[in-house]
Design an enzyme around this catalytic site. Structure first.
Site, PDB file in Angstrom:
ATOM      1  CE  LYS A  44      -4.009   1.967   2.458  1.00  0.00           C
ATOM      2  NZ  LYS A  44      -4.894   1.896   3.650  1.00  0.00           N
ATOM      3  CB  SER A  86      -8.117   3.951   2.656  1.00  0.00           C
ATOM      4  OG  SER A  86      -7.342   3.223   3.587  1.00  0.00           O
ATOM      5  CB  SER A 108      -8.759   1.327   5.630  1.00  0.00           C
ATOM      6  OG  SER A 108      -9.361   2.590   5.488  1.00  0.00           O
TER       7      SER A 108
END
Lengths: 492, 503
Positions: free
Chosen positions: A77, A155, A179
């Site tokens: 990420k 997210s 998330s």
């Protein structure tokens, strides 16, 4: 089956047996990654690093001392700082930022021999539930309804899309209010948010420090166990990291939950909840019962205050955490015109660098911390947080081993669908997940079924603090019983 | 341990055009913790390094970087708290003070607003022998220093140096217990002395390692007593804060100016507005920096990157067990054990090095004489040459050697001063020098008797006068000593003159 479609466990075994090389596995993922550009999951690709790491992994494998993650290609990420590799947290304000340091999590993964394919899309500073706040544009869910493109959630949307589409074997995610778990549920994969303090936050761009926790996003529960093992552990560089031994999570996957007690919190049965979610939940309860667990109705009375409290605490911390993006030392700095001073530099830089959702949360956070409102908002939210934590403590004290809830209030929605909606509509995505962050507990999303439109739906299991092994075992049982094997039809 | 009885100093009264005014002063002292590393990073605190060379990633607020508390700094704060007889809080916590400034990379300063590590304490500030003010310390908290903005290197740009960013400061907050400029300066001096005794701050004011924010208000006589009785600030005037003072002299000048400014406003029928002001030493005035309305809203909240700080009572006890003797106690002991005057004891306990030097010299010798010699001869000579005690050319052993020669009667006081001068400039063992140069007092009574007889015989007129007025016998003593080249033991001469003159 292509190598990129393997699970971590299968790839590990094949690598160790010599049936597969890390280089071949990595090549397979790099090919899938390049073919997957339509998903907009990877925002920065690192094939050279990947192949170097794969070659090193093969050397270790040849010597026979390779840890489980050795040679496993991962997506990282964008929130994780990776040395010399763009790390922008999905934000224009960090344009061109290449850290001179490696986050503790990626350091540990690389030390274990893992391979980084590239950086994954995400909502800007992890603020969002649809990946639409990213400066790179949204990642796209591999699952589709008709021709509508859907959100992979957020997210960690890029991580979810990449894992679900087999662009990588697994990906790192971070979870501040859901998330990891919400995108996992939206894409039919497994995502675990560990106990707060289990995984070091050092080198992860901060959103809300008291809530942020990194975790794995994987194809299976077993993979989550293997992956988490490599990420977790005490880090003296993070004062909130717990100095506790990390148990063998994979060994905890006995598949036997007979005699354990699963709590079903009545407050999670929300008004207007789709029957499909209701039905899924009921199926999950039945599966756990069939596996020999005792099912108990419980009450977590302060649940309804969790979302408002979360949307006070998280923005408050974010407003302070994001103050450092001021254009002075790194990242974007606005072009100034004659007569502009430091105030103009701040205002223009931050107006240009931050997207609307980040700006909104900075403003909310600044407001709730300001003199005269601090007690009414921030302090009250902290008290609510303490009550929510206590709800869980009381439940666990009464012998509850895990709590089963829906992971999300719906399946994945269309990209752009919420564009004109009240931001609070978007925040409602977190309704089942934020309590877990507020209480610092481990929570895992497990894919359990498909809705009428053929989209994945997941359930969430919440565990006792530091009992990830036990939680993973429960998740493993749920996963096995659900037998979720559906994959998105490849369109990208 | 401390047993100093004292009376309170009189508050400074300023006569206004209409009536008298009194001053009320409280202080926030920022003392840099004497530590090699910063409060939350391992970066060096070395002064004088290249700009931006002592900067860890966390000091520069790089994304994802986290603070880790420096235990040594905690220990220094606890030590300081114990030195100020303060309550040590076993649980304290760090808060963020949020504001934007280029020399504040995080956009917040990590400080301790809600739960400071040290609570109520006290400092005894002596103004003159027996006159002292007991100043209450409200709290001491730890916080990060900011960096340095440099505005004069380029016409169009400013630069920042983060070397100081994150260096540990102790903010020592007093109650408004000071009543005049001199008291304020004496308070800073006393605090500085204690910190230096403790070794927790080097007290270097020029470098800004010790600096003060001074809160000044004025009130009518009688109001302050009402405040003290009720602790209700409503009885006092509105205060203004003068920021960042690092000179004792300027502190006094600034307070005086500020008090007169406020009095002028009040006597004109105006109101003093709470604000932050800066002192301009060139113009000797304070200027408004920002008003209360313009004051920052710092949006304090607990720093989520740091868990509450828990320390053990046993650890505090360990630190307490290793506390050095502090100035008040040392002074009392010097007065008690060595019979020193208040003044001498103050001078000798001003700093640890002086005190240690004196104690070493006084060991096994006459304390008063040691004090006289250390203060008058040694300090006098050091001051004249601008030397610190550590650089003294005369060692403890050498000065002790001189004093031993006096005590044994081998040399006179006058000779001792000459000998001291020789040791100062040439070095060497005093006894050996005295022997080599014949600096020996004559104690041979035969020789002295002959000299006394001679002087008496030569001065019959003086003998008459001395018999009438015995005080004049001193003249004979002086003459005898002179005739022996200063070597005759004055006590022996005195005794003999008195006897021979039949006094």
């Amino acid at each position: 089956m292509n190598a990129n479609e393997l699970t971590i466990a299968a790839a590990r075994d094949a690598l160790r047996k010599g049936d597969l090389t890390a280089v071949d596995l990595t090549m397979s993922c790099l090919t899938a990654m390049d073919a997957g550009d339509g998903l907009n999951a990877f925002v920065h690709k690192t094939p050279e690093i990947a192949l170097d790491q794969a070659r090193a992994a093969d050397a270790r494998l040849a010597q026979g001392d390779a840890p489980a993650m050795c040679g496993i290609p991962l997506g990282i990420k964008d929130l994780f700082c990776t040395k010399g590799v763009p790390s922008q947290a999905g934000s224009n304000i960090l344009k061109g930022f290449r850290p001179e340091y490696e986050s503790t999590v990626t350091t540990r993964l690389f030390e274990a021999g893992a391979v980084m394919l590239g950086k994954l899309n995400m909502d800007e500073f992890a603020m969002g539930s649809s990946n639409e706040t990213s400066c790179y544009g949204p990642a796209v869910n591999p699952w589709k309804v008709d021709d509508r493109q859907l959100t992979p959630g957020g997210s960690s949307g890029g991580s979810a899309a990449a894992v679900a589409a087999d662009l990588c074997l697994a990906a790192t995610g971070t979870d501040t209010g859901g998330s990891i778990r919400q995108p996992a549920a939206f894409t039919g994969i497994v995502g675990i948010k560990p106990t707060y303090g289990r995984v070091s936050r050092w080198g992860i761009v901060a959103f809300a420090s008291s809530l942020d926790q990194a975790g794995p996003m994987t194809k299976t529960v077993r993979d989550a166990a293997i992956f988490l093992q490599a990420m977790a552990g005490h880090d003296p560089k993070d004062s909130t990291s717990a100095n506790l031994a990390v148990p063998d999570f994979e060994a905890a996957l006995t598949g036997d939950i007979r005699g354990t007690t699963i709590g079903i919190p009545k407050e999670y049965r929300m008004d207007g909840m789709p029957d499909e979610i209701e039905a899924l939940w009921a199926r999950g309860i039945a599966m756990m019962k069939d596996a020999g667990a005792r099912i108990v109705d419980i009450s977590l009375p302060h649940t309804k205050y969790a979302l408002p409290a979360y949307y006070v605490i998280a923005p408050a911390e974010a407003s302070s955490n994001l103050a450092r993006y001021d254009g002075v030392r790194y990242g974007h700095r606005a072009k100034l015109t004659a007569g502009d001073g430091i105030t103009e530099m701040y205002e223009k830089t931050r107006a240009e660098g931050f997207g609307p959702e980040v700006q909104r949360r900075i403003m909310v956070g600044t407001y709730v911390l300001s003199a005269g409102f601090y007690d009414a908002y921030y302090n009250r939210a902290r008290r609510v947080r303490a009550l929510i934590k206590r709800d869980f403590e009381l439940a666990f004290a009464e012998g509850i081993d895990a709590i089963l809830t829906p992971a999300t209030p719906s399946s994945a929605f269309g990209l752009g669908e919420m564009a004109s909606a009240d931001p609070v509509e978007m925040y409602l995505n977190d309704v089942f997940t934020v309590t877990v962050n507020l209480a610092g507990l481990p929570g895992i999303a497990v894919p359990v079924g498909l809705d009428r439109r053929g989209l994945p739906l997941g359930l969430q299991l919440i565990g006792r603090p530091w009992a990830e092994g036990d939680l993973l075992n429960h998740a493993h049982v749920l996963e096995t019983a659900a037998g979720f094997v559906a994959k998105a039809d490849k369109w990208w | 341990m401390l047993d100093l009885t004292y009376t309170l100093p009189k508050p400074r009264v300023i006569a206004g055009a209409r009536h008298d005014w009194e001053l009320v002063i409280g202080m926030e002292i920022h003392a840099q913790v004497a530590s090699n590393a910063k409060l939350f990073s391992g970066a060096s605190t070395q002064v004088g390094s290249e700009p931006n060379s002592n900067v860890a990633f966390v000091d520069a607020a790089m994304p994802g970087m986290l603070p880790v508390i420096n235990e040594f700094c905690i220990e220094q704060a606890v030590r300081t708290g114990l030195g100020l007889k303060a309550q040590i809080n076993l649980t304290s916590a760090f808060d963020r003070k949020n504001y934007f400034y280029p020399d504040l990379p995080q956009g917040y300063q990590i400080s301790q607003l809600y739960h400071p590590i040290v609570g109520m304490g006290e400092v005894l500030v002596e103004m003159s022998p027996g006159v002292a003010r007991l100043v209450r310390i409200e709290r001491i908290h730890l916080e990060q220093d900011a960096g340095k903005s440099i505005h004069d290197m380029d016409p169009a740009m400013s630069f920042v140096d983060f070397n100081r960013t994150g260096v540990a400061l102790m903010e020592i907050v007093s109650r408004p217990d000071l009543r005049g400029p001199e008291e304020a300066a004496a308070y800073v001096a006393k605090l500085r002395q204690i910190l230096r005794y403790l070794g927790t701050c080097d007290g270097n004011m020029q470098n800004g390692n010790l600096r003060a924010d001074v809160n000044v208000s004025v009130c009518r006589p009688g109001q302050y007593e009402k405040y003290q009785a009720t602790q209700d600030f409503g009885h006092l005037g509105t205060r203004c804060e003068i920021k960042n003072m690092n000179s004792m002299r300027f502190i006094q000048l600034a307070i005086d100016f500020e008090a007169r400014r406020q009095i002028a406003i009040l006597e004109d029928g105006g109101t003093v507005h709470q604000e932050t002001r800066l002192y301009d030493p060139d113009k000797n005035e304070t200027r408004s920096m920002r008003s209360k309305e313009e004051a920052h809203d710092y949006r304090y909240f607990p720093d989520p990157d740091l868990l509450p700080l828990e320390i053990e009572q046993a650890w505090v006890d360990d630190i307490a067990a290793q506390m050095p003797e502090l100035p008040d106690a040392k002074k009392a002991r010097f007065m008690g054990d060595f019979g020193l005057t208040d003044y001498d004891a103050n001078v000798l306990t001003a700093d640890l090095e002086s005190a240690a030097f004196f104690e070493a010299v006084a060991a096994g010798r006459d304390g008063k004489m040691a004090a006289n010699w250390v203060i008058n001869e040694l300090f006098g000579r050091l001051n004249k040459q601008g030397l610190a005690i550590a650089d003294s050319p005369v060692s403890v052993a050498q000065l002790g050697g001189v004093l031993d020669l006096i005590a044994s009667g081998e040399i006179s006081g006058k000779m001792a001063k000459d000998l001291f001068e020789i040791v100062w400039t040439e070095g060497g063992d005093p006894a050996a020098i005295a022997a080599a140069r014949g600096m020996k007092q004559v104690t041979d009574t035969g020789a002295i008797e002959a000299a006394v007889d001679a002087i008496i015989a030569e001065n019959p007129g003086q003998v008459e006068k001395a018999r009438a007025n015995p005080k004049l016998a001193g003249w004979f003593v002086g003459q005898v000593i002179k005739s022996t080249g200063g070597k005759a033991n004055p006590a022996t001469v005195n005794e003999m003159v008195t006897r021979k003159l039949g006094l």
